[in-house]
Design a protein around this motif. Structure first.
Motif, mmCIF file in Angstrom:
data_model
loop_
_atom_site.group_PDB
_atom_site.id
_atom_site.type_symbol
_atom_site.label_atom_id
_atom_site.label_comp_id
_atom_site.label_asym_id
_atom_site.label_seq_id
_atom_site.Cartn_x
_atom_site.Cartn_y
_atom_site.Cartn_z
ATOM 1 N N HIS A 36 22.626 91.518 -47.886
ATOM 2 C CA HIS A 36 21.494 90.990 -47.367
ATOM 3 C C HIS A 36 20.849 92.001 -46.304
ATOM 4 O O HIS A 36 21.335 92.086 -45.427
ATOM 5 C CB HIS A 36 21.775 89.629 -46.733
ATOM 6 C CG HIS A 36 22.461 88.724 -47.319
ATOM 7 N ND1 HIS A 36 21.843 87.304 -47.817
ATOM 8 C CD2 HIS A 36 23.877 88.413 -47.954
ATOM 9 C CE1 HIS A 36 22.789 86.807 -48.703
ATOM 10 N NE2 HIS A 36 23.820 87.255 -48.433
ATOM 11 N N ALA B 91 17.051 91.691 -44.474
ATOM 12 C CA ALA B 91 15.944 91.225 -43.847
ATOM 13 C C ALA B 91 14.821 92.337 -43.905
ATOM 14 O O ALA B 91 13.677 92.108 -43.940
ATOM 15 C CB ALA B 91 16.004 90.501 -42.634
ATOM 16 N N TYR C 59 10.225 86.071 -55.548
ATOM 17 C CA TYR C 59 9.501 86.628 -54.258
ATOM 18 C C TYR C 59 8.013 86.763 -54.569
ATOM 19 O O TYR C 59 7.718 87.805 -55.561
ATOM 20 C CB TYR C 59 10.198 87.878 -53.637
ATOM 21 C CG TYR C 59 9.397 88.262 -52.471
ATOM 22 C CD1 TYR C 59 9.757 87.704 -51.129
ATOM 23 C CD2 TYR C 59 8.676 89.237 -52.538
ATOM 24 C CE1 TYR C 59 8.886 88.193 -50.093
ATOM 25 C CE2 TYR C 59 7.813 90.019 -51.313
ATOM 26 C CZ TYR C 59 8.384 89.362 -50.217
ATOM 27 O OH TYR C 59 7.695 89.779 -48.922
ATOM 28 N N ASP D 135 16.598 84.915 -54.642
ATOM 29 C CA ASP D 135 15.911 84.429 -53.608
ATOM 30 C C ASP D 135 16.895 83.789 -52.726
ATOM 31 O O ASP D 135 18.214 83.198 -53.072
ATOM 32 C CB ASP D 135 14.839 83.216 -53.970
ATOM 33 C CG ASP D 135 13.851 83.785 -54.798
ATOM 34 O OD1 ASP D 135 13.429 84.997 -54.638
ATOM 35 O OD2 ASP D 135 13.537 83.141 -55.692
ATOM 36 N N THR D 136 16.676 83.689 -51.364
ATOM 37 C CA THR D 136 17.547 83.164 -50.470
ATOM 38 C C THR D 136 16.802 81.811 -49.820
ATOM 39 O O THR D 136 15.582 81.806 -50.056
ATOM 40 C CB THR D 136 17.782 84.055 -49.324
ATOM 41 O OG1 THR D 136 16.800 84.247 -48.418
ATOM 42 C CG2 THR D 136 18.614 85.259 -49.590
ATOM 43 N N PRO D 137 17.502 80.884 -49.480
ATOM 44 C CA PRO D 137 16.733 79.622 -49.103
ATOM 45 C C PRO D 137 15.571 79.883 -47.843
ATOM 46 O O PRO D 137 14.876 79.205 -47.591
ATOM 47 C CB PRO D 137 17.824 78.550 -48.563
ATOM 48 C CG PRO D 137 19.112 79.166 -49.203
ATOM 49 C CD PRO D 137 18.823 80.579 -49.403
ATOM 50 N N GLU D 138 15.915 81.160 -47.340
ATOM 51 C CA GLU D 138 14.937 81.429 -45.942
ATOM 52 C C GLU D 138 13.874 82.240 -46.496
ATOM 53 O O GLU D 138 12.997 82.319 -45.476
ATOM 54 C CB GLU D 138 15.811 82.280 -44.991
ATOM 55 C CG GLU D 138 16.942 81.635 -44.216
ATOM 56 C CD GLU D 138 18.289 81.657 -45.255
ATOM 57 O OE1 GLU D 138 19.108 80.674 -45.214
ATOM 58 O OE2 GLU D 138 18.344 82.667 -46.105
ATOM 59 N N GLY D 139 13.694 82.400 -47.796
ATOM 60 C CA GLY D 139 12.530 83.234 -48.233
ATOM 61 C C GLY D 139 12.743 84.569 -48.482
ATOM 62 O O GLY D 139 11.871 85.404 -48.757
ATOM 63 N N GLY D 140 13.995 85.325 -48.031
ATOM 64 C CA GLY D 140 14.277 86.596 -48.354
ATOM 65 C C GLY D 140 14.873 86.890 -49.943
ATOM 66 O O GLY D 140 14.757 86.219 -50.723
ATOM 67 N N ARG E 145 18.671 88.400 -51.763
ATOM 68 C CA ARG E 145 19.928 88.646 -51.824
ATOM 69 C C ARG E 145 20.278 89.777 -52.895
ATOM 70 O O ARG E 145 19.803 89.549 -54.062
ATOM 71 C CB ARG E 145 20.740 87.421 -51.738
ATOM 72 C CG ARG E 145 22.397 87.583 -51.844
ATOM 73 C CD ARG E 145 23.046 86.251 -51.679
ATOM 74 N NE ARG E 145 22.967 85.648 -53.079
ATOM 75 C CZ ARG E 145 22.154 84.453 -53.364
ATOM 76 N NH1 ARG E 145 21.479 83.939 -52.142
ATOM 77 N NH2 ARG E 145 22.113 83.959 -54.452
#
Length: 495
Positions: free
Chosen positions: A253, A255, A381, A428-433, A435
């Motif tokens: 991960h 960011a 994304y 995608d990650t739930p936070e919008g990033g 993985r």
């Protein structure tokens, strides 16, 4: 010539080797669900089906897709049975089984009607229904499918206090690819009733035998042949640090990598898929020293109008060679962006003909010409709407510096289950990033090299966003980040 797909039978393509499966409660009910849809027939498998069937054979795994999810309050068993009926009736791939011809060759058979079962499991009043659903999901994923004798979907309801609270839906990968699964979910939620559009699997197989289909495959294979004949003999480092269990999986991960994407797009004019492929190439080169980086990017093929909304296997892995040696990160991204366009255009072909081409080139070169490095960007994304607005370099550097402090790399799997040599998925990650899931055969890529690859991708993203000098300043201020290889050594020490 017998391909890997033809040689794979139901036993070889079963669940994870040696898996006894989880302990789950007995089903409290089995609800019979009748269905009737349009179309029927027997045909060769489509190219997309052949490709995933070959992968299932190599990995000795049915590569299940799906999972568990909560149901809306007030949902009844009848509602879930209606959902299963909708899935079976609307999507031909859900009504397709395999038939094995004499000699073992797999064919696809579409049925117009039949009956499927919705299983019901009761969670005790004091139990967590999510744990019951997880156990059912694990069993569904690990228990081998009968490709010829069963429908390709398993569905269950988990009930507590007399009402459904969780659903579990698992399919084997012959049903659809990742984007097809997303299309399926969207149509299930909307309960679309208009006729399904696009070229379905039986029609695909017929078209692929046509003169136009053969020309498409031949064009794609000419592109493959150019790469196969010019690529370096060594694509991956080899057994520098082989481990047992042999196959390792990690999650990464960053960011900072995600935050760098808008600036990279603005500097290079490259779309996100090309950027991610370029960062992959830079990361692998810096971890291994091998250039060009030869990779098979998985292409969803939905840019082809006849496949835009189909729910079936049309994704295939193209091929791309990215020359990274001597290039800056931004230059490598630009090269990958151009190369990916060519790779995507030539990612629709006859996998059996590719097998024959690889075998011929391997004999002529006197070395294995198989490419077992894959990059699968499954993310959705999208760049923020304000991309293109020039951001203050100092402000961006500060943002990336702060984000890089939260980077996480961790190993989550060490197993003997068969895998490809090097396979990276982006989700995608739930936070919008984003993985990254990194799967390695440690007899080709060591754990330390896999970790170095991940951190090199992040460093390349910062460099491509800021320029080399500014990126070095950011890296110098994040000295607390574990040095590549530290996590791998710690994991080795824990064995």
């Amino acid at each position: 010539m017998r391909t890997e797909g033809e040689a794979a039978d139901a036993a070889e393509v079963g669940g994870a080797a040696g898996s006894a499966g989880p302990v789950v409660p007995a089903a409290a009910e089995r609800v019979a669900v009748d269905f009737a849809g349009e179309g029927e027939g027997l045909e060769e498998m489509s190219w997309g089906m052949w490709e995933i069937w070959q992968a299932m054979g190599r990995q000795r795994n049915q590569l299940p897709i799906g999972g568990r999810s909560p149901v809306e309050p007030g949902t009844t068993l009848d509602d879930l049975a209606a959902e299963l009926r909708y899935l079976m009736e609307r999507f031909p791939s859900m009504r397709t089984r395999l038939r094995f011809a004499p000699g073992g060759r797999a064919l696809q058979q579409l049925f117009s009607a039949g009956q499927v079962t919705l299983e019901v499991y009761d969670a005790p009043a004091d139990a967590d229904p999510l744990e019951v659903a997880a156990a059912v999901e694990e069993r569904y994923c690990s228990e081998p499918f009968d490709f010829a004798g069963q429908w390709p979907v398993r569905m269950a309801a988990v009930r507590q206090h007399g009402r459904p609270v969780q659903r579990v839906t698992v399919m084997h990968h012959l049903v659809t690819d990742g984007l097809g699964g997303a299309i399926m979910l969207g149509q299930v939620r909307a309960r679309n009733t208009e006729p399904v559009g696009g070229m379905q699997q039986l029609e695909q197989a017929r078209w692929q035998r046509s003169a136009e289909g053969r020309r498409q495959s031949e064009r794609a294979l000419r592109h493959f042949e150019g790469v196969l004949r010019s690529m370096p003999a060594q694509q991956l480092p080899g057994p520098t640090d082989p481990r047992e269990p042999r196959h390792w999986g990690a999650q990464f991960h960053s960011a900072a990598l995600t935050a760098a994407l808008p600036a990279i797009a603005a500097r290079t004019g490259t779309a996100v898929p090309g950027i991610l492929l370029g960062l992959f190439a830079v990361g692998l080169y810096r971890a291994t020293g091998i250039s060009p980086v030869v990779v098979r990017p998985v292409v969803n093929n939905r840019f082809r109008a006849v496949f835009a909304d189909v729910v079936c296997m049309v994704a295939q892995a193209g091929v791309c060679a990215v020359d990274v040696a001597g290039a800056s990160a931004a230059e490598a991204v630009e090269r990958a962006g151009r190369g990916s366009t060519t790779a995507y255009r030539h990612a629709y072909f006859d996998p059996e003909a590719l097998d024959e081409l690889v075998e011929r080139v391997s004999i002529e070169r006197g070395e294995d010409a198989n490419i077992r490095t894959y990059f699968n960007n499954r993310s959705t994304y999208a760049l923020p709407a304000e991309t293109g607005r020039e951001m203050d370099p100092q402000e961006l550097a500060g943002e990336l510096r702060a984000a890089s402090r939260d980077t996480v790399f961790h190993w989550f799997a060490r197993e003997e289950a068969q895998r490809e040599r090097f396979f990276v998925h982006v989700d995608d990650t739930p936070e919008g990033g984003l993985r990254f899931e990194i799967r390695v055969d440690t007899h080709y890529v060591s754990p330390a090299q896999a970790e170095a690859f991940a951190y090199a991708m992040e460093a390349a993203a910062i460099e491509a966003a800021l320029g080399e000098g500014a990126a070095q300043e950011v890296e110098g201020e994040t000295a607390g980040t574990p040095a590549p290889g530290m996590v791998a050594e710690a994991a080795a020490g824990s064995e």
